[in-house]
Design an enzyme around this catalytic site. Structure first.
Site, mmCIF file in Angstrom:
data_model
loop_
_atom_site.group_PDB
_atom_site.id
_atom_site.type_symbol
_atom_site.label_atom_id
_atom_site.label_comp_id
_atom_site.label_asym_id
_atom_site.label_seq_id
_atom_site.Cartn_x
_atom_site.Cartn_y
_atom_site.Cartn_z
ATOM 1 N N VAL A 13 30.541 38.973 36.206
ATOM 2 C CA VAL A 13 31.016 37.630 35.826
ATOM 3 C C VAL A 13 30.376 36.653 36.737
ATOM 4 O O VAL A 13 29.925 35.532 35.848
ATOM 5 C CB VAL A 13 32.439 37.433 35.928
ATOM 6 C CG1 VAL A 13 33.103 36.268 35.392
ATOM 7 C CG2 VAL A 13 33.347 38.789 35.504
ATOM 8 N N GLU A 126 41.565 30.919 33.355
ATOM 9 C CA GLU A 126 41.562 31.320 32.126
ATOM 10 C C GLU A 126 41.065 32.840 31.922
ATOM 11 O O GLU A 126 41.251 33.596 30.921
ATOM 12 C CB GLU A 126 40.792 30.295 31.415
ATOM 13 C CG GLU A 126 40.926 30.646 29.718
ATOM 14 C CD GLU A 126 42.060 30.728 29.208
ATOM 15 O OE1 GLU A 126 42.789 29.701 29.036
ATOM 16 O OE2 GLU A 126 42.423 31.903 28.831
ATOM 17 N N VAL A 129 43.234 36.390 32.452
ATOM 18 C CA VAL A 129 43.741 37.082 31.344
ATOM 19 C C VAL A 129 43.229 37.051 30.006
ATOM 20 O O VAL A 129 42.628 36.059 29.556
ATOM 21 C CB VAL A 129 45.020 36.500 31.116
ATOM 22 C CG1 VAL A 129 45.908 37.642 30.073
ATOM 23 C CG2 VAL A 129 46.107 36.616 32.256
ATOM 24 N N ILE A 133 38.915 35.275 25.645
ATOM 25 C CA ILE A 133 39.923 34.692 24.963
ATOM 26 C C ILE A 133 40.684 33.393 25.584
ATOM 27 O O ILE A 133 41.353 33.754 26.526
ATOM 28 C CB ILE A 133 41.170 35.634 24.316
ATOM 29 C CG1 ILE A 133 40.382 36.966 24.047
ATOM 30 C CG2 ILE A 133 42.079 35.151 23.503
ATOM 31 C CD1 ILE A 133 41.369 37.976 23.749
ATOM 32 N N GLY A 184 30.073 46.940 32.248
ATOM 33 C CA GLY A 184 30.679 45.931 33.275
ATOM 34 C C GLY A 184 32.007 45.210 32.978
ATOM 35 O O GLY A 184 32.471 44.543 33.322
ATOM 36 N N GLU A 187 37.135 47.291 36.284
ATOM 37 C CA GLU A 187 37.281 46.869 37.577
ATOM 38 C C GLU A 187 36.345 47.572 38.829
ATOM 39 O O GLU A 187 36.204 48.620 38.330
ATOM 40 C CB GLU A 187 38.744 46.698 38.100
ATOM 41 C CG GLU A 187 39.527 45.956 37.290
ATOM 42 C CD GLU A 187 39.316 44.553 37.238
ATOM 43 O OE1 GLU A 187 39.221 43.816 38.593
ATOM 44 O OE2 GLU A 187 38.838 44.110 36.086
ATOM 45 N N ASP A 198 45.878 46.777 36.203
ATOM 46 C CA ASP A 198 45.212 45.226 35.848
ATOM 47 C C ASP A 198 46.115 44.727 34.630
ATOM 48 O O ASP A 198 46.245 43.692 34.820
ATOM 49 C CB ASP A 198 43.705 45.747 35.300
ATOM 50 C CG ASP A 198 42.955 44.630 34.787
ATOM 51 O OD1 ASP A 198 42.551 43.482 35.701
ATOM 52 O OD2 ASP A 198 43.189 44.597 33.617
ATOM 53 N N LYS A 202 48.059 41.151 34.640
ATOM 54 C CA LYS A 202 47.953 40.067 33.510
ATOM 55 C C LYS A 202 49.218 39.766 32.894
ATOM 56 O O LYS A 202 49.615 38.728 32.599
ATOM 57 C CB LYS A 202 46.824 40.636 32.587
ATOM 58 C CG LYS A 202 45.558 40.614 32.931
ATOM 59 C CD LYS A 202 44.631 41.537 32.174
ATOM 60 C CE LYS A 202 43.163 41.353 32.451
ATOM 61 N NZ LYS A 202 42.286 42.471 31.946
ATOM 62 N N GLY A 303 33.643 41.810 30.184
ATOM 63 C CA GLY A 303 32.198 41.646 29.862
ATOM 64 C C GLY A 303 31.557 40.322 30.346
ATOM 65 O O GLY A 303 32.457 39.266 30.582
HETATM 66 N N1 LIG Z 1 33.968 42.472 34.697
HETATM 67 C C1 LIG Z 1 34.742 41.720 33.614
HETATM 68 O O1 LIG Z 1 34.541 41.862 32.408
HETATM 69 C C2 LIG Z 1 35.732 40.991 33.853
HETATM 70 C C3 LIG Z 1 36.278 40.817 35.398
HETATM 71 N N2 LIG Z 1 37.105 39.875 35.765
HETATM 72 C C4 LIG Z 1 37.420 39.442 37.167
HETATM 73 O O2 LIG Z 1 36.285 38.971 37.742
HETATM 74 C C5 LIG Z 1 36.252 39.172 39.199
HETATM 75 C C6 LIG Z 1 34.932 39.543 39.355
HETATM 76 O O3 LIG Z 1 34.683 40.802 38.346
HETATM 77 P P1 LIG Z 1 33.126 41.468 38.464
HETATM 78 O O4 LIG Z 1 32.340 40.374 38.265
HETATM 79 O O5 LIG Z 1 33.186 42.436 37.305
HETATM 80 O O6 LIG Z 1 32.894 42.198 39.910
HETATM 81 P P2 LIG Z 1 31.432 42.720 40.284
HETATM 82 O O7 LIG Z 1 31.886 43.860 41.235
HETATM 83 O O8 LIG Z 1 30.566 42.875 39.448
HETATM 84 O O9 LIG Z 1 31.031 41.468 41.485
HETATM 85 C C7 LIG Z 1 31.553 41.196 42.520
HETATM 86 C C8 LIG Z 1 30.737 40.244 43.385
HETATM 87 O O10 LIG Z 1 31.434 39.852 44.402
HETATM 88 C C9 LIG Z 1 30.583 39.897 45.617
HETATM 89 N N3 LIG Z 1 31.492 40.248 46.701
HETATM 90 C C10 LIG Z 1 32.583 41.215 46.545
HETATM 91 N N4 LIG Z 1 33.218 41.574 47.908
HETATM 92 C C11 LIG Z 1 32.517 40.509 48.761
HETATM 93 C C12 LIG Z 1 32.550 40.148 49.962
HETATM 94 N N5 LIG Z 1 33.619 40.647 50.698
HETATM 95 N N6 LIG Z 1 31.688 39.147 50.472
HETATM 96 C C13 LIG Z 1 30.938 38.851 49.782
HETATM 97 N N7 LIG Z 1 30.683 38.911 48.463
HETATM 98 C C14 LIG Z 1 31.380 39.984 47.903
HETATM 99 C C15 LIG Z 1 29.610 41.232 45.122
HETATM 100 O O11 LIG Z 1 28.563 40.993 46.005
HETATM 101 P P3 LIG Z 1 27.221 41.791 45.889
HETATM 102 O O12 LIG Z 1 26.647 41.635 44.429
HETATM 103 O O13 LIG Z 1 26.221 41.475 46.943
HETATM 104 O O14 LIG Z 1 27.792 43.154 46.230
HETATM 105 C C16 LIG Z 1 29.410 40.860 43.646
HETATM 106 O O15 LIG Z 1 28.368 40.081 43.708
HETATM 107 C C17 LIG Z 1 37.019 40.182 39.537
HETATM 108 O O16 LIG Z 1 38.232 39.549 39.911
HETATM 109 C C18 LIG Z 1 37.603 40.934 38.197
HETATM 110 O O17 LIG Z 1 38.936 41.359 37.862
HETATM 111 C C19 LIG Z 1 37.761 39.186 34.838
HETATM 112 C C20 LIG Z 1 37.738 39.552 33.477
HETATM 113 C C21 LIG Z 1 36.784 40.249 33.011
HETATM 114 N N1 LIG Z 2 38.799 45.386 33.968
HETATM 115 C C1 LIG Z 2 39.127 44.331 33.072
HETATM 116 C C2 LIG Z 2 38.203 43.145 33.015
HETATM 117 C C3 LIG Z 2 38.878 42.126 32.486
HETATM 118 O O1 LIG Z 2 40.054 41.434 32.777
HETATM 119 C C4 LIG Z 2 39.336 44.862 31.631
HETATM 120 O O2 LIG Z 2 38.870 46.085 31.442
HETATM 121 O O3 LIG Z 2 40.103 44.372 30.897
HETATM 122 NA NA NA Z 3 41.261 33.883 28.793
#
Ligand SMILES: NC(=O)C1=CN([C@@H]2O[C@H](COP(=O)(O)OP(=O)(O)OC[C@H]3O[C@@H](n4cnc5c(N)ncnc54)[C@H](OP(=O)(O)O)[C@@H]3O)[C@@H](O)[C@H]2O)C=CC1
Ligand SMILES: N[C@@H](CC=O)C(=O)O
Ligand code: NA
Length: 436
Positions: A13, A126, A129, A133, A184, A187, A198, A202, A303
């Site tokens: 994200v 936003e 959840v 959307i 992607g 979680e 999860d 939500k 995504g």
């Molecule tokens: N993926 C999805 O489709 C969705 C995700 N979300 C939410 O978005 C958030 C992020 O998800 P997502 O992008 O998938 O997660 P990722 O695991 O892909 O990314 C996490 C990022 O955070 C960094 N990070 C994690 N822990 C630490 C730490 N202790 N110190 C410094 N940096 C840290 C990582 O660093 P590094 O890259 O260096 O490892 C990485 O860049 C979560 O809360 C998830 O629930 C919500 C909706 C959809």
């Molecule tokens: N892991 C979650 C990411 C979005 O919140 C999902 O699959 O819906």
């Molecule tokens: Na939303």
């Protein structure tokens, strides 16, 4: 530029968000006023899908949340700690927060929103959840005139992707989960998706918005999709249903105490219901209220791009409010009443045994005359009324019987099952699922 962003996390994200912030053409003109100034990660050497301007990356996330120059901290690292502490510290330093982290909000929302109210900053979520959307802002800003009775939906993209592929192609659970991770959607620990946690985070957030009170996460009933077998998918299909992981928050009559139920479980959804046709990574949130009636929000639930769309819309919302408030950046004036959280009390949730629902149950019994009658009598003893009962298959001396009930009290249904366990004709019941 007017608004400086500190981004925590550059994963799925985070990269999607940075991509929008660095490529503003054709998007809302207010984006021209928004500048990404710091990005915090765990590893500086990891390869990324996005090329950032030099010197943006750091592993010192504390320095971002305390940086005097930064106006909005965007938390996209996920998990509980250090996300919670960083958000609180950022608020303490007067930063507005945008987060996609439903886990931290559903557990520490009270602490975070109280701190934000005290400091006069916004916490917008936003993306937390339904991914891309728009649902949280519409609930706050567009549905406030309604008394909401039900919010239910498919709020986890990973499990919907898995169930859709299992249903359409008979795909193998583990393989499809791995693909969801590669895309992607999942979680960091996909247990949170597969076991319904999860979705529970939500629906707790949505229930809180719908019913105007805080929700204790530990009171949300939660069951995931590990137990769903190809056999049940097939039987459900033959009976006119599709199995979906639903998150449901509903309220019975105003006068009743314990009148709110919040739950996550796999559900047999009638094939003609709008939620039955939501496939793949898509999510949908179906809301019933008075006077609006029924309304449904649909779109990609996970995504990089879709989720980043929601993150950046929150950034724009904050920038928009600050731009029009008299005090400008660094002081948002009186908080916008439709964008803050003012809940103080906790909603009282009804215990699951009080739930009124239909059930689907699959029994393995001895293949003897009168078995179906005995099952029917036993259910009748506990006021469980049966809508259909069919013997679908026999395996040697055993029969496979599927029962669908009318609406029953969950406690009565379980009491009937306890009695059935005592009957020597019943070997086991491998599946119990609720029916919408
Ligand atoms: N993926 C999805 O489709 C969705 C995700 N979300 C939410 O978005 C958030 C992020 O998800 P997502 O992008 O998938 O997660 P990722 O695991 O892909 O990314 C996490 C990022 O955070 C960094 N990070 C994690 N822990 C630490 C730490 N202790 N110190 C410094 N940096 C840290 C990582 O660093 P590094 O890259 O260096 O490892 C990485 O860049 C979560 O809360 C998830 O629930 C919500 C909706 C959809
Ligand atoms: N892991 C979650 C990411 C979005 O919140 C999902 O699959 O819906
Ligand atoms: Na939303």
């Amino acid at each position: 530029m007017a608004f400086k962003i500190g981004l925590l996390g550059l994963g799925t994200v985070g990269q999607g968000t940075a991509a929008i912030l660095l490529d503003r053409s054709g998007r809302h003109p207010l984006l021209q006023e928004i500048e990404l100034v710091r990005v915090g990660v765990r590893s500086l050497s990891k390869s990324r899908t996005i090329a950032l301007p030099e010197n943006l990356l750091t592993t010192d996330l504390e320095a971002i949340v305390t940086d005097r120059e930064i106006d909005i901290v965007v938390e996209l690292i996920g998990g509980l700690e250090p996300a919670r502490s960083l958000i609180l510290k950022a608020i303490d330093h007067g930063k507005h927060i945008v987060t996609a982290n439903k886990a931290v909000i559903s557990r520490y929302g009270a602490e975070i929103f109280s701190a934000a109210t005290e400091k006069g900053v916004y916490v917008l979520l936003e993306a937390a959840v339904g991914g891309g959307i728009p649902v949280i802002q519409p609930m706050k800003k567009c549905l406030g005139a309604n008394r909401i009775d039900t919010v239910m939906g498919i709020v986890n993209g990973t499990t919907n992707y898995i169930l859709t592929r299992m249903q359409a192609e008979g795909a193998n659970f583990d393989e499809v989960l791995q693909q969801a991770q590669e895309l992607g959607y999942a979680e960091a620990d996909p247990t949170a998706d597969v076991d319904g946690l999860d979705a529970a985070d939500k629906i707790a957030i949505l229930a809180s918005l719908a019913f105007g009170g805080r929700i204790k996460l530990e009171q949300v009933y939660c069951e995931g999709i590990r137990g769903i077998s190809a056999t049940d998918i097939d039987y459900a299909d033959r009976l006119g249903f599709t199995i979906k992981l639903l998150a449901i928050a509903s309220r019975r009559a105003e006068s009743e105490t314990n009148n709110i139920s919040v739950r996550v479980h796999p559900t047999l959804v009638p094939q003609l219901h709008p939620l039955a046709s939501i496939n793949g990574v898509n999510n949908a949130i179906f809301i019933e209220g008075e006077p609006i009636g029924q309304v449904m929000f649909f779109g990609p639930g996970a995504g990089a791009g879709p989720t980043a769309s929601a993150v950046v819309s929150d950034i724009l919302n904050i920038a928009g409010i600050i731009t029009t408030s008299s005090s400008g950046v660094g002081g948002a004036g009186s908080p916008h009443p439709l964008m803050t959280c003012s809940h103080q009390h906790y909603c009282e949730l009804a215990p699951m045994e009080e739930l009124i629902t239909r059930f689907y149950a699959r029994f393995i019994t001895r293949d003897l005359p009168g078995v179906i009658g005995k099952l029917g009598t036993c259910f009748g003893n506990h006021e469980v009324s049966i809508e259909s009962i069919v013997q679908i298959d026999t395996h040697g001396k055993q029969a496979e019987i599927v029962v669908v009930t009318h609406d029953v009290r969950e406690g009565n249904f379980h009491a009937a099952l306890e009695e059935l366990k005592q009957l020597d004709i019943v070997d086991r019941f491998p599946s119990l699922l609720r029916v919408l």
